[in-house]
Design a protein around this motif. Sequence first.
Motif, PDB file in Angstrom:
ATOM      1  N   SER A  99       0.821  -1.243   0.091  1.00  0.00           N
ATOM      2  CA  SER A  99      -0.030  -0.167   0.000  1.00  0.00           C
ATOM      3  C   SER A  99       0.840   1.277  -0.184  1.00  0.00           C
ATOM      4  O   SER A  99       0.527   2.302   0.701  1.00  0.00           O
ATOM      5  CB  SER A  99      -1.090  -0.080   1.243  1.00  0.00           C
ATOM      6  OG  SER A  99      -1.666  -1.097   0.864  1.00  0.00           O
ATOM      7  N   GLU A 100       1.833   1.380  -0.791  1.00  0.00           N
ATOM      8  CA  GLU A 100       2.699   2.221  -0.858  1.00  0.00           C
ATOM      9  C   GLU A 100       2.525   3.233  -2.310  1.00  0.00           C
ATOM     10  O   GLU A 100       1.829   2.495  -2.954  1.00  0.00           O
ATOM     11  CB  GLU A 100       4.270   1.997  -0.756  1.00  0.00           C
ATOM     12  CG  GLU A 100       4.601   1.228   0.481  1.00  0.00           C
ATOM     13  CD  GLU A 100       6.107   0.644   0.346  1.00  0.00           C
ATOM     14  OE1 GLU A 100       6.632   0.301   1.529  1.00  0.00           O
ATOM     15  OE2 GLU A 100       6.628   0.618  -0.553  1.00  0.00           O
ATOM     16  N   ALA A 101       3.078   4.249  -2.275  1.00  0.00           N
ATOM     17  CA  ALA A 101       2.977   4.901  -3.534  1.00  0.00           C
ATOM     18  C   ALA A 101       3.735   4.093  -4.515  1.00  0.00           C
ATOM     19  O   ALA A 101       4.643   3.491  -4.509  1.00  0.00           O
ATOM     20  CB  ALA A 101       3.681   6.387  -3.412  1.00  0.00           C
ATOM     21  N   LEU A 102       2.999   4.205  -5.956  1.00  0.00           N
ATOM     22  CA  LEU A 102       3.669   3.690  -7.161  1.00  0.00           C
ATOM     23  C   LEU A 102       5.079   4.106  -7.581  1.00  0.00           C
ATOM     24  O   LEU A 102       5.200   5.374  -7.360  1.00  0.00           O
ATOM     25  CB  LEU A 102       2.888   3.756  -8.169  1.00  0.00           C
ATOM     26  CG  LEU A 102       1.338   2.919  -8.323  1.00  0.00           C
ATOM     27  CD1 LEU A 102       0.570   3.183  -9.406  1.00  0.00           C
ATOM     28  CD2 LEU A 102       1.761   1.297  -8.176  1.00  0.00           C
ATOM     29  N   PRO A 103       6.199   3.321  -7.809  1.00  0.00           N
ATOM     30  CA  PRO A 103       7.307   3.899  -8.181  1.00  0.00           C
ATOM     31  C   PRO A 103       7.248   4.310  -9.622  1.00  0.00           C
ATOM     32  O   PRO A 103       7.126   3.817 -10.424  1.00  0.00           O
ATOM     33  CB  PRO A 103       8.250   2.397  -8.070  1.00  0.00           C
ATOM     34  CG  PRO A 103       7.192   1.418  -8.277  1.00  0.00           C
ATOM     35  CD  PRO A 103       6.052   1.709  -7.678  1.00  0.00           C
ATOM     36  N   GLU A 104       7.446   5.641  -9.796  1.00  0.00           N
ATOM     37  CA  GLU A 104       7.484   6.263 -10.889  1.00  0.00           C
ATOM     38  C   GLU A 104       8.290   5.897 -11.916  1.00  0.00           C
ATOM     39  O   GLU A 104       8.011   5.434 -13.089  1.00  0.00           O
ATOM     40  CB  GLU A 104       7.858   7.906 -10.880  1.00  0.00           C
ATOM     41  CG  GLU A 104       6.685   8.647 -10.115  1.00  0.00           C
ATOM     42  CD  GLU A 104       6.806  10.071  -9.919  1.00  0.00           C
ATOM     43  OE1 GLU A 104       7.699  10.460 -10.526  1.00  0.00           O
ATOM     44  OE2 GLU A 104       6.125  10.750  -9.158  1.00  0.00           O
ATOM     45  N   ASN A 105       9.454   5.263 -11.609  1.00  0.00           N
ATOM     46  CA  ASN A 105      10.642   4.853 -12.612  1.00  0.00           C
ATOM     47  C   ASN A 105      10.035   3.583 -13.091  1.00  0.00           C
ATOM     48  O   ASN A 105       9.850   3.300 -14.349  1.00  0.00           O
ATOM     49  CB  ASN A 105      11.927   4.762 -11.911  1.00  0.00           C
ATOM     50  CG  ASN A 105      12.949   4.303 -12.804  1.00  0.00           C
ATOM     51  OD1 ASN A 105      13.072   4.800 -13.933  1.00  0.00           O
ATOM     52  ND2 ASN A 105      13.573   3.336 -12.786  1.00  0.00           N
ATOM     53  N   GLY A 106       9.572   2.644 -12.172  1.00  0.00           N
ATOM     54  CA  GLY A 106       8.988   1.416 -12.464  1.00  0.00           C
ATOM     55  C   GLY A 106       7.905   1.489 -13.356  1.00  0.00           C
ATOM     56  O   GLY A 106       7.851   0.919 -14.526  1.00  0.00           O
ATOM     57  N   LEU A 107       7.014   2.482 -13.358  1.00  0.00           N
ATOM     58  CA  LEU A 107       5.810   2.860 -14.175  1.00  0.00           C
ATOM     59  C   LEU A 107       6.398   3.268 -15.719  1.00  0.00           C
ATOM     60  O   LEU A 107       5.783   2.827 -16.725  1.00  0.00           O
ATOM     61  CB  LEU A 107       4.953   3.451 -13.572  1.00  0.00           C
ATOM     62  CG  LEU A 107       3.585   3.767 -14.066  1.00  0.00           C
ATOM     63  CD1 LEU A 107       2.829   2.182 -14.098  1.00  0.00           C
ATOM     64  CD2 LEU A 107       2.525   4.817 -13.456  1.00  0.00           C
ATOM     65  N   ARG A 108       7.393   3.994 -15.633  1.00  0.00           N
ATOM     66  CA  ARG A 108       7.740   4.413 -16.831  1.00  0.00           C
ATOM     67  C   ARG A 108       8.375   3.584 -17.759  1.00  0.00           C
ATOM     68  O   ARG A 108       8.152   3.281 -18.814  1.00  0.00           O
ATOM     69  CB  ARG A 108       8.896   5.599 -16.418  1.00  0.00           C
ATOM     70  CG  ARG A 108       8.461   7.180 -16.510  1.00  0.00           C
ATOM     71  CD  ARG A 108       9.568   8.036 -16.505  1.00  0.00           C
ATOM     72  NE  ARG A 108      10.556   7.935 -15.646  1.00  0.00           N
ATOM     73  CZ  ARG A 108      10.619   8.519 -14.344  1.00  0.00           C
ATOM     74  NH1 ARG A 108       9.757   9.168 -13.851  1.00  0.00           N
ATOM     75  NH2 ARG A 108      11.807   8.226 -13.575  1.00  0.00           N
ATOM     76  N   VAL A 109       9.355   2.434 -17.064  1.00  0.00           N
ATOM     77  CA  VAL A 109       9.839   1.233 -17.672  1.00  0.00           C
ATOM     78  C   VAL A 109       8.467   0.426 -18.427  1.00  0.00           C
ATOM     79  O   VAL A 109       8.944   0.063 -19.617  1.00  0.00           O
ATOM     80  CB  VAL A 109      10.608   0.362 -16.697  1.00  0.00           C
ATOM     81  CG1 VAL A 109      11.002  -0.805 -17.418  1.00  0.00           C
ATOM     82  CG2 VAL A 109      11.904   1.371 -16.348  1.00  0.00           C
ATOM     83  N   LEU A 110       7.469   0.080 -17.688  1.00  0.00           N
ATOM     84  CA  LEU A 110       6.472  -0.717 -18.089  1.00  0.00           C
ATOM     85  C   LEU A 110       5.623   0.091 -19.191  1.00  0.00           C
ATOM     86  O   LEU A 110       5.612  -0.652 -20.458  1.00  0.00           O
ATOM     87  CB  LEU A 110       5.749  -0.996 -16.947  1.00  0.00           C
ATOM     88  CG  LEU A 110       4.217  -1.670 -17.290  1.00  0.00           C
ATOM     89  CD1 LEU A 110       4.705  -2.959 -18.071  1.00  0.00           C
ATOM     90  CD2 LEU A 110       3.256  -2.009 -15.929  1.00  0.00           C
ATOM     91  N   ASN A 111       5.637   1.397 -19.102  1.00  0.00           N
ATOM     92  CA  ASN A 111       4.891   2.018 -20.198  1.00  0.00           C
ATOM     93  C   ASN A 111       5.665   2.292 -21.295  1.00  0.00           C
ATOM     94  O   ASN A 111       5.216   2.126 -22.610  1.00  0.00           O
ATOM     95  CB  ASN A 111       4.479   3.488 -19.664  1.00  0.00           C
ATOM     96  CG  ASN A 111       3.424   3.486 -18.645  1.00  0.00           C
ATOM     97  OD1 ASN A 111       2.420   2.536 -19.117  1.00  0.00           O
ATOM     98  ND2 ASN A 111       3.278   4.554 -18.042  1.00  0.00           N
ATOM     99  N   ARG A 112       7.092   2.111 -21.305  1.00  0.00           N
ATOM    100  CA  ARG A 112       7.931   2.340 -22.493  1.00  0.00           C
ATOM    101  C   ARG A 112       7.802   1.041 -23.201  1.00  0.00           C
ATOM    102  O   ARG A 112       7.859   0.856 -24.502  1.00  0.00           O
ATOM    103  CB  ARG A 112       9.339   2.372 -21.976  1.00  0.00           C
ATOM    104  CG  ARG A 112      10.021   3.652 -22.424  1.00  0.00           C
ATOM    105  CD  ARG A 112      11.564   4.018 -22.332  1.00  0.00           C
ATOM    106  NE  ARG A 112      11.966   3.042 -21.263  1.00  0.00           N
ATOM    107  CZ  ARG A 112      12.562   3.673 -20.048  1.00  0.00           C
ATOM    108  NH1 ARG A 112      12.179   4.719 -19.823  1.00  0.00           N
ATOM    109  NH2 ARG A 112      13.214   2.427 -19.131  1.00  0.00           N
ATOM    110  N   VAL A 113       7.830  -0.100 -22.436  1.00  0.00           N
ATOM    111  CA  VAL A 113       7.805  -1.345 -23.117  1.00  0.00           C
ATOM    112  C   VAL A 113       6.338  -1.627 -23.950  1.00  0.00           C
ATOM    113  O   VAL A 113       6.079  -2.094 -25.109  1.00  0.00           O
ATOM    114  CB  VAL A 113       7.812  -2.587 -22.252  1.00  0.00           C
ATOM    115  CG1 VAL A 113       7.744  -4.027 -22.893  1.00  0.00           C
ATOM    116  CG2 VAL A 113       9.274  -2.765 -21.713  1.00  0.00           C
TER     117      VAL A 113
END
Length: 210
Positions: A99-113
């Motif tokens: 229940s933590e904030a989403l890691p922005e860098n992780g989301l960027r990586v997934l969105n790039r793929v």
Amino acid sequence: MIKSASSRHRRVLSGAPDVLCLAFVNSVAWRKAERPEDRLPSPFALLDWCVRAGLCEVDYAAALRRRWSERPREARAVHQCAITLREAIYRILRSRIRSEALPENGLRVLNRVLAVAPRRVCLAQKGSGLGWYAGMRPAVPTDMLAPIAWSAADLLIGPRVQRVRQCADEKGCGWLFIDESRAGTRRWCSMGECGNRAKARRHYLRRRKE
């Protein structure tokens, strides 16, 4: 499945169940232990995993093996992309579990793929079932990662993300799983291994106190 690296035929790709991304994340064994075990240590190990997962066909994997033997830089780039995606998915799911904030860098990586993945245009016949029609764009090696990214995205925006857990095994298993128990209180990835080990340890500690 991807047919060949240079084909331009009508492409129909297999669907991606939400557990696919968990299986990919779990290619790291003993993730929470002092010395995690990476089971995708090389581009060729990645290829083997993709074949077993149904993400590419044996003949395509064999062709890529020959190509990567001559183009090691390309092999390393695809492998690095896969590992980066795997760890991004893990961080995102771990943040949901805690229940933590989403890691922005992780989301960027997934969105790039997701952005460079083949489009899921519409449903089409695939063998005796259905798959995604992906247009006429020629296949590229990173297309193998597309179903994994789709799987993660579909899981994250669906109701089952609330059921994702991380194994609580004391030795540090750390695998992710979907808790499908009625009470939603499952703690271990497998009762046959981690669960039994925990029960045996509790029994041992109780006997010591007697």
